[in-house]
Design an enzyme around this catalytic site. Structure first.
Site, PDB file in Angstrom:
ATOM      1  N   ARG A 142       1.041  -1.194  -0.020  1.00 27.26           N
ATOM      2  CA  ARG A 142      -0.065   0.034  -0.213  1.00 27.26           C
ATOM      3  C   ARG A 142       0.978   1.162   0.029  1.00 27.26           C
ATOM      4  O   ARG A 142       0.760   2.327  -0.608  1.00 27.26           O
ATOM      5  CB  ARG A 142      -0.816   0.089   1.045  1.00 27.26           C
ATOM      6  CG  ARG A 142      -1.846   1.179   1.123  1.00 27.26           C
ATOM      7  CD  ARG A 142      -2.893   1.199   2.022  1.00 27.26           C
ATOM      8  NE  ARG A 142      -3.291   0.214   3.233  1.00 27.26           N
ATOM      9  CZ  ARG A 142      -2.483   0.283   4.366  1.00 27.26           C
ATOM     10  NH1 ARG A 142      -1.878   1.512   4.778  1.00 27.26           N
ATOM     11  NH2 ARG A 142      -2.840  -0.918   5.255  1.00 27.26           N
ATOM     12  N   ASP A 147      -7.288  19.696 -13.218  1.00 27.50           N
ATOM     13  CA  ASP A 147      -7.465  18.526 -13.835  1.00 27.50           C
ATOM     14  C   ASP A 147      -7.032  18.755 -15.285  1.00 27.50           C
ATOM     15  O   ASP A 147      -7.691  19.337 -16.032  1.00 27.50           O
ATOM     16  CB  ASP A 147      -9.025  18.170 -13.807  1.00 27.50           C
ATOM     17  CG  ASP A 147      -9.358  16.937 -14.341  1.00 27.50           C
ATOM     18  OD1 ASP A 147      -8.698  16.307 -15.110  1.00 27.50           O
ATOM     19  OD2 ASP A 147     -10.428  16.430 -13.909  1.00 27.50           O
ATOM     20  N   LYS A 191      -7.869   7.765 -18.816  1.00 27.39           N
ATOM     21  CA  LYS A 191      -8.264   8.122 -20.484  1.00 27.39           C
ATOM     22  C   LYS A 191      -6.812   8.463 -21.205  1.00 27.39           C
ATOM     23  O   LYS A 191      -6.211   7.176 -21.544  1.00 27.39           O
ATOM     24  CB  LYS A 191      -8.800   9.561 -20.138  1.00 27.39           C
ATOM     25  CG  LYS A 191      -9.471   9.842 -19.038  1.00 27.39           C
ATOM     26  CD  LYS A 191     -11.155   8.763 -19.564  1.00 27.39           C
ATOM     27  CE  LYS A 191     -12.200   8.767 -18.726  1.00 27.39           C
ATOM     28  NZ  LYS A 191     -12.319   9.170 -17.553  1.00 27.39           N
ATOM     29  N   TYR A 224     -16.090  17.634 -14.912  1.00 32.38           N
ATOM     30  CA  TYR A 224     -16.486  16.175 -15.022  1.00 32.38           C
ATOM     31  C   TYR A 224     -17.858  15.968 -14.215  1.00 32.38           C
ATOM     32  O   TYR A 224     -17.597  16.385 -12.910  1.00 32.38           O
ATOM     33  CB  TYR A 224     -15.403  15.207 -14.979  1.00 32.38           C
ATOM     34  CG  TYR A 224     -15.847  13.890 -14.738  1.00 32.38           C
ATOM     35  CD1 TYR A 224     -16.552  13.051 -15.695  1.00 32.38           C
ATOM     36  CD2 TYR A 224     -15.560  13.334 -13.506  1.00 32.38           C
ATOM     37  CE1 TYR A 224     -17.105  11.804 -15.401  1.00 32.38           C
ATOM     38  CE2 TYR A 224     -15.967  11.756 -13.395  1.00 32.38           C
ATOM     39  CZ  TYR A 224     -16.776  11.180 -14.183  1.00 32.38           C
ATOM     40  OH  TYR A 224     -17.106   9.990 -13.975  1.00 32.38           O
TER      41      TYR A 224
HETATM   42  N1  PLP Z   1     -11.478  14.235 -14.651  1.00 33.74           N
HETATM   43  C1  PLP Z   1     -12.254  14.012 -16.127  1.00 33.74           C
HETATM   44  C2  PLP Z   1     -11.883  15.165 -16.682  1.00 33.74           C
HETATM   45  C3  PLP Z   1     -12.753  13.279 -16.326  1.00 33.74           C
HETATM   46  O1  PLP Z   1     -13.495  13.083 -17.700  1.00 33.74           O
HETATM   47  C4  PLP Z   1     -13.059  11.975 -15.326  1.00 33.74           C
HETATM   48  C5  PLP Z   1     -14.024  10.531 -15.985  1.00 33.74           C
HETATM   49  O2  PLP Z   1     -14.405  10.456 -16.892  1.00 33.74           O
HETATM   50  C6  PLP Z   1     -12.477  11.875 -14.008  1.00 33.74           C
HETATM   51  C7  PLP Z   1     -11.743  13.155 -13.696  1.00 33.74           C
HETATM   52  C8  PLP Z   1     -12.635  10.840 -13.136  1.00 33.74           C
HETATM   53  O3  PLP Z   1     -11.816   9.672 -13.632  1.00 33.74           O
HETATM   54  P1  PLP Z   1     -12.045   8.023 -13.288  1.00 33.74           P
HETATM   55  O4  PLP Z   1     -13.121   7.626 -14.036  1.00 33.74           O
HETATM   56  O5  PLP Z   1     -10.789   7.551 -13.516  1.00 33.74           O
HETATM   57  O6  PLP Z   1     -12.377   8.035 -11.919  1.00 33.74           O
END
Ligand code: PLP
Length: 389
Positions: free
Chosen positions: A56, A181, A206, A108
């Site tokens: 961990r 982000d 992604k 998101y």
């Molecule tokens: N940030 C963005 C811009 C996203 O598009 C997403 C998911 O679609 C996330 C964060 C969240 O990531 P995860 O789905 O890997 O938890």
């Protein structure tokens, strides 16, 4: 936590994508980082270990990924997580009850769900503002108890941009942590730490992985104290990825620069095609001169990527376009080599309250494309067929 080696940083990004954080395995010379599928590590004697105690806290496969991503983002310390949301949840644990975080109002969909339905119960406060406008950020700082500024740029799915350097200047002046982000752009197209951000994070699910075969997240920072706190939270709260998932991202980042270049070429072509058919004002893509923040995009991004949204006018028009596609697959997620198409109002942003969706412009007619790296002519033919066929 893994610290990037200074020697990693002297090479160009394309070289670092392939090599940073990785050395041939010392025992066998294996070129690829082994998947250290272990939960614990033998200690040589009581009180004597080789730097690893329990997985961990540390795992060599994960460390290779953490160093790789830290290097790509131009940062110093990298952290890998079990998902993008797990990463963001861990970042939010830097704050304490009563702290306010000012955020981009178009995020998101899962992000405001985490903030407004879970983290508010622990005393965190969130203020959503249109961070396209730096004055709105400045005004929100007067709200009191502000400790964090969290931006997504470009945003999902409206492709709004925030001036990262401008936001960093405000954050520094008010002594708040700026979190970015960077999922939509990837470090190939945008490096927020170089523009003054404190923490950059990704859903590695992604573009960084790029092959739609795992869920993960990562964060990168430069500051040693912040890194120590992040590592403490990661180890204590435990949102760590398994070594195989870490390895899959590490394999993905080896081609990140090549994939992003191809996404960018196809993204521009799809955006131009949509602008021609629907009208430029209905297409959200920072690479189009008609995008209201095209100049900012050229300034802070090194390309525009593969994410494109279009306002088709109605749910029926959206359904006709989406259902007629054959190469694009209707699916959540983005950033893989394959082209996907998504209806934000009923898919990725369904958890956003209807009224807020409407205010933002996430309408029933909005369609979001994650343009992949297939042959560009095939993608345009697929769109043409879906629209006219
Ligand atoms: N940030 C963005 C811009 C996203 O598009 C997403 C998911 O679609 C996330 C964060 C969240 O990531 P995860 O789905 O890997 O938890």
């Amino acid at each position: 936590m893994s610290r990037v080696l200074d020697s990693d940083l002297k090479y160009a990004l394309g070289t670092r994508a392939i090599h940073a954080g990785q050395r041939p395995d010392p025992t066998s010379g294996a070129i690829m980082t082994p998947i250290y599928q272990t939960s614990t590590y033998a200690q040589d004697a009581l009180g004597i270990n080789r730097g690893y105690e329990y997985a961990r806290g540390k795992n060599p496969t994960r460390e290779a990924l953490e160093r790789n991503i830290a290097s790509l983002e131009g940062g110093v310390h990298g952290f890998a997580y079990s998902s993008g949301m797990g990463c963001l949840d861990s970042i939010m644990k830097l704050f304490k009850s009563g702290d306010r975080i000012v955020c981009t109002n178009n995020l998101y969909g899962g992000t405001p769900r985490l903030f407004d339905r879970i983290l508010v119960n622990f005393g965190l406060k969130f203020t959503y503002v249109d961070t396209r406008n730096l004055q709105d950020i400045e005004d929100a700082m007067a709200g009191g108890d502000v400790r964090g500024l969290m931006i997504e740029t470009p945003t999902n799915p409206l492709m709004w941009l925030t001036d990262i350097a401008g936001a960093a200047e405000i954050a520094k002046r008010h002594e708040v942590i700026l979190i970015v982000d960077n999922t939509f752009a990837s470090p190939v197209l945008q490096r927020p730490l170089e523009l003054g951000a404190d923490i950059v994070y990704h859903s590695t699910t992604k573009y960084l992985n790029g092959h739609s075969d795992m869920i993960g997240g990562c964060a990168v920072v430069r500051d040693d104290n912040l890194a120590t706190r992040m590592q403490f939270i990661l180890n204590s709260a435990g949102a760590v990825p398994g070594p195989f998932d870490a390895w899959l991202v590490l394999r993905g980042t080896k081609t990140l620069h090549l994939r992003m270049a191809a996404h960018d070429v196809n993204g521009r072509r799809v955006a131009a095609w949509l602008a021609d058919r629907y009208g430029a004002e209905r297409v959200a893509y920072p690479g189009l001169p008609s995008h209201p923040q095209h100049e900012l995009a050229k300034k802070q991004m090194k390309g525009f990527g593969g994410m494109v949204s279009v306002e088709t006018g109605s749910r029926n028009a959206a359904a006709k376009l989406m259902n007629g596609l054959k190469v694009f697959t209707i699916a959540e997620s983005l950033g893989g080599v394959e082209s996907l198409v998504n209806h934000p109002a009923s898919m990725t942003h369904a958890s956003v309250p209807e009224e807020r969706r409407r205010d933002l412009g996430i309408s029933e007619g909005l369609v979001r494309f994650s343009v992949g790296v297939e042959d560009g002519d095939d993608l345009l033919a697929d769109l043409e067929h879906a629209l006219t066929g």
